[in-house]
Write an enzyme that holds these catalytic residues in place. Structure first.
Site, PDB file in Angstrom:
ATOM      1  N   SER A   1      -9.001  -1.752   8.807  1.00 63.68           N
ATOM      2  CA  SER A   1      -9.198  -3.134   8.372  1.00 63.68           C
ATOM      3  C   SER A   1     -10.488  -3.670   8.964  1.00 63.68           C
ATOM      4  O   SER A   1     -10.858  -3.346  10.096  1.00 63.68           O
ATOM      5  CB  SER A   1      -8.024  -4.004   8.821  1.00 63.68           C
ATOM      6  OG  SER A   1      -8.315  -5.384   8.630  1.00 63.68           O
TER       7      SER A   1
ATOM      8  N   ASP B   1      11.758   3.470  13.644  1.00 62.96           N
ATOM      9  CA  ASP B   1      11.319   2.138  14.051  1.00 62.96           C
ATOM     10  C   ASP B   1      10.068   2.304  14.905  1.00 62.96           C
ATOM     11  O   ASP B   1      10.135   2.795  16.039  1.00 62.96           O
ATOM     12  CB  ASP B   1      12.432   1.443  14.842  1.00 62.96           C
ATOM     13  CG  ASP B   1      12.056   0.017  15.232  1.00 62.96           C
ATOM     14  OD1 ASP B   1      10.910  -0.391  14.980  1.00 62.96           O
ATOM     15  OD2 ASP B   1      12.919  -0.674  15.810  1.00 62.96           O
ATOM     16  N   LEU B   2       8.924   1.897  14.386  1.00 61.54           N
ATOM     17  CA  LEU B   2       7.662   2.083  15.096  1.00 61.54           C
ATOM     18  C   LEU B   2       7.528   1.186  16.323  1.00 61.54           C
ATOM     19  O   LEU B   2       6.578   1.338  17.098  1.00 61.54           O
ATOM     20  CB  LEU B   2       6.492   1.839  14.143  1.00 61.54           C
ATOM     21  CG  LEU B   2       6.341   2.867  13.019  1.00 61.54           C
ATOM     22  CD1 LEU B   2       5.257   2.436  12.039  1.00 61.54           C
ATOM     23  CD2 LEU B   2       6.054   4.254  13.569  1.00 61.54           C
TER      24      LEU B   2
ATOM     25  N   ILE C   1       0.829  -1.201   0.000  1.00 59.40           N
ATOM     26  CA  ILE C   1       0.000   0.000   0.000  1.00 59.40           C
ATOM     27  C   ILE C   1       0.865   1.253   0.000  1.00 59.40           C
ATOM     28  O   ILE C   1       0.656   2.180  -0.787  1.00 59.40           O
ATOM     29  CB  ILE C   1      -0.940   0.006   1.221  1.00 59.40           C
ATOM     30  CG1 ILE C   1      -1.937  -1.144   1.129  1.00 59.40           C
ATOM     31  CG2 ILE C   1      -1.680   1.334   1.332  1.00 59.40           C
ATOM     32  CD1 ILE C   1      -2.799  -1.300   2.369  1.00 59.40           C
ATOM     33  N   GLY C   2       1.855   1.285   0.897  1.00 59.27           N
ATOM     34  CA  GLY C   2       2.702   2.464   1.014  1.00 59.27           C
ATOM     35  C   GLY C   2       3.511   2.746  -0.235  1.00 59.27           C
ATOM     36  O   GLY C   2       3.630   3.895  -0.672  1.00 59.27           O
TER      37      GLY C   2
ATOM     38  N   TYR D   1      -3.698 -14.477  24.769  1.00 59.89           N
ATOM     39  CA  TYR D   1      -3.248 -13.871  23.515  1.00 59.89           C
ATOM     40  C   TYR D   1      -3.634 -14.721  22.303  1.00 59.89           C
ATOM     41  O   TYR D   1      -3.455 -15.941  22.294  1.00 59.89           O
ATOM     42  CB  TYR D   1      -1.736 -13.694  23.524  1.00 59.89           C
ATOM     43  CG  TYR D   1      -1.172 -13.165  22.213  1.00 59.89           C
ATOM     44  CD1 TYR D   1      -1.151 -11.807  21.952  1.00 59.89           C
ATOM     45  CD2 TYR D   1      -0.677 -14.039  21.240  1.00 59.89           C
ATOM     46  CE1 TYR D   1      -0.648 -11.315  20.751  1.00 59.89           C
ATOM     47  CE2 TYR D   1      -0.157 -13.562  20.040  1.00 59.89           C
ATOM     48  CZ  TYR D   1      -0.160 -12.200  19.809  1.00 59.89           C
ATOM     49  OH  TYR D   1       0.340 -11.727  18.621  1.00 59.89           O
TER      50      TYR D   1
END
Length: 259
Positions: free
Chosen positions: A199, A116-117, A71-72, A230
C-alpha cells in the site's frame, strides 16, 4: 509483490520486472502454448482475469488469507475459474463458507481451515493442518489485513495489531510453509509464489529518525507495542513498510492495492 521458488531456488519478481513464463501443470507442450498466450503488459486498470488469461492452473494449490475480503475473494474466484484449488486460511469459517458458496464452481475446489492472524499459535496450527493434508503447494496469497484501527490494541502475543496481522503472522505463515513450496517446486518444476499486498500508506509511517532536519518515516521499534504516540495512520503505515522490505528491495517491485 511476488517471491518465486523455481525448482526449489527462491528468487523474487515485482511489478517493474517482466513476468517469467508460467508453465502449465499438464506438461511441457502445454506449458509452451500457455506461456506464449500470456501478456506481460499490465497496468493499473488490469484485472485478475486479464493477468491470468490463457493460463491453465489445473492441479495447482494456493493458500489464501483474506479470502473473504474484496481482493482475496476476487483472486480466489479467478484462480478457481482457471482450474486451481484454494485453501482458505480463515478466521471466521462461517463467513468463509458463505464466500465459497458465492463463487461458481468453488465447492469442489476450496478447503476452509481456521487461521486467526491475531494469534501466532493459530497460524502455526493452520500450517500444521495444511501439512497434514499432504497436498502440493504452489503459492501463498497474503491478502488479509486490518486498516487504520482507531484504538491501540495488542494481540494475545503482546504485539500491536496492525504489525502482528499485516506483517508478523504472514511472515510466520510463509516461514512455516516454505518447505512445502520448495518441495512442490522441486518435484513439479512449477514455480512457487508468495504474493504480498502492499500500500502507498507506507509513505505515512511514523517519523523515526531523530536529530536531522528532515526526519524519515519508518518503523518505531522503540514504541512498537506501546500506546505512546499511537496513530491509526502511523500504525497501518509501518505495517506496510514491512511489506515492501520483506524481500530484498532491489529485486522486488511493489504491487500497490490502493484504488
Amino acid at each position: 509483490m511476488e517471491c518465486f521458488f523455481p525448482n526449489g531456488a527462491p528468487s523474487c519478481w515485482g511489478a517493474r520486472d517482466r513476468q517469467p513464463s508460467v508453465p502449465s501443470s499438464s506438461g511441457a507442450s502445454s506449458s509452451s502454448s500457455s506461456s506464449s498466450s500470456v501478456s506481460t503488459d499490465y497496468g493499473a486498470s488490469s484485472t485478475a482475469e486479464d493477468v491470468t488469461a490463457g493460463l491453465d492452473l489445473t492441479g495447482r494449490v494456493y493458500v489464501v488469507t483474506g479470502g473473504t475480503g474484496a481482493i482475496g475473494a476476487e483472486a480466489c474466484r479467478v484462480l478457481i475459474s482457471r482450474g486451481a484449488s484454494i485453501v482458505f486460511a480463515a478466521r471466521d469459517a462461517k463467513r468463509a463458507n458463505a464466500t465459497v458458496a458465492s463463487i461458481e464452481g468453488a465447492a469442489a475446489k476450496v478447503i476452509v481451515l481456521t487461521c486467526d492472524l491475531a494469534s501466532m499459535r493459530s497460524v502455526r496450527a493452520f500450517a500444521a493442518a495444511f501439512c497434514a493434508l499432504a497436498m502440493p503447494l504452489h503459492g501463498i496469497l497474503c491478502a488479509a489485513g486490518i486498516v487504520a484501527e482507531p484504538l491501540f490494541d495488542l494481540t494475545e502475543d503482546g504485539v500491536e495489531r496492525h504489525f502482528a496481522i499485516n506483517h508478523l503472522s504472514h511472515f510466520l505463515l510463509v516461514h512455516e510453509l516454505t518447505n512445502e513450496l520448495v518441495r512442490t517446486a522441486a518435484s513439479s518444476g512449477v514455480q512457487g509464489r508468495v504474493v504480498l499486498v502492499a500500500s502507498s500508506a507506507h509513505h505515512f509511517a511514523y517519523r523515526v529518525r531523530r536529530g536531522v532536519t528532515k526526519p524519515s518515516r519508518g518503523i518505531d521499534f522503540a514504541n512498537l507495542n506501546e500506546p505512546f504516540g499511537y496513530t491509526a495512520r502511523g500504525a497501518y503505515g509501518q505495517s506496510k513498510v514491512r511489506s515492501i522490505h520483506w524481500f530484498p528491495y532491489d529485486r522486488v517491485g511493489v504491487v500497490n492495492a490502493d484504488p
